[in-house]
Enzyme design. Sequence first.
Site: not given
Lengths: 145, 145
Positions: B53, B55, B83, B86
């Site tokens: 992801h 992040e 999410c 993260c």
Amino acid sequence: MLSDEHFMRQALRQAERAFESGEVPIGAVVVSDFQIIGKGYNQTEMLQDPTAHAEMIAITAACQHLGSKYLPECSIYVTVEPCVMCAGALRWAQLGRIIYGVAEPKTGFGRLGAGIVHPRTLITTGLMEEECKALMQEFFRKRRG
Amino acid sequence: MLSDEHFMRQALRQAERAFESGEVPIGAVVVSDFQIIGKGYNQTEMLQDPTAHAEMIAITAACQHLGSKYLPECSIYVTVEPCVMCAGALRWAQLGRIIYGVAEPKTGFGRLGAGIVHPRTLITTGLMEEECKALMQEFFRKRRG
């Protein structure tokens, strides 16, 4: 047929590698069809990367092996209860089964409820709990000492 | 003095790179002392890695830059609500501030309560919400179409 104990022993070997490197001793293996397709141990200190947990490394390795970002037919054996970050990753990967050794009440995902993992993921806890716990205790005793 | 909008615009540029690669268009930048020290965009499809992801990539990059696994003096600008995975990573890294554009009620960490991030982390929501949302909507409209 290889047992759960067999694979948790492999996760413990990974945890021992972390221990020898001065890392919090947590290890993980991802298993598909009785074969290890991903493994990892905590490397947050060595890499100075807070995301380098055993489970994250093992998931990434397993996905590379299968060429898929989903692992619904796989099981992950991890010596300590996964944290929230790792549980989130296990959810995205849709792991079929999570087997962990010793609970981690402070940082483990369990405190947020089992709903954090995928609804189809089976969870088994307490496998070889004493061995997994002993390694953690030895690590923290040494660090304090 | 560079504004929050300036850095969110940089996060949006990252999201646009994801969009162009056929990835869910989410981007992030980590800022320390008004300087971007880590950036990333969603690469889960390209890498077939559910942990890739925006992040996570940005956090790892920022930690590499600083040589530290803690980022208490840093802010992360991310186009969409992080999410659970993260948010867990942001907690480990002890981010000083999280600024996100558009809420993600289904997978965002907010549904589990703000307690999931570090108690000292400040959270700002809704910055450039329309731009962040429009990019996501365009992506899902195209994918359905």
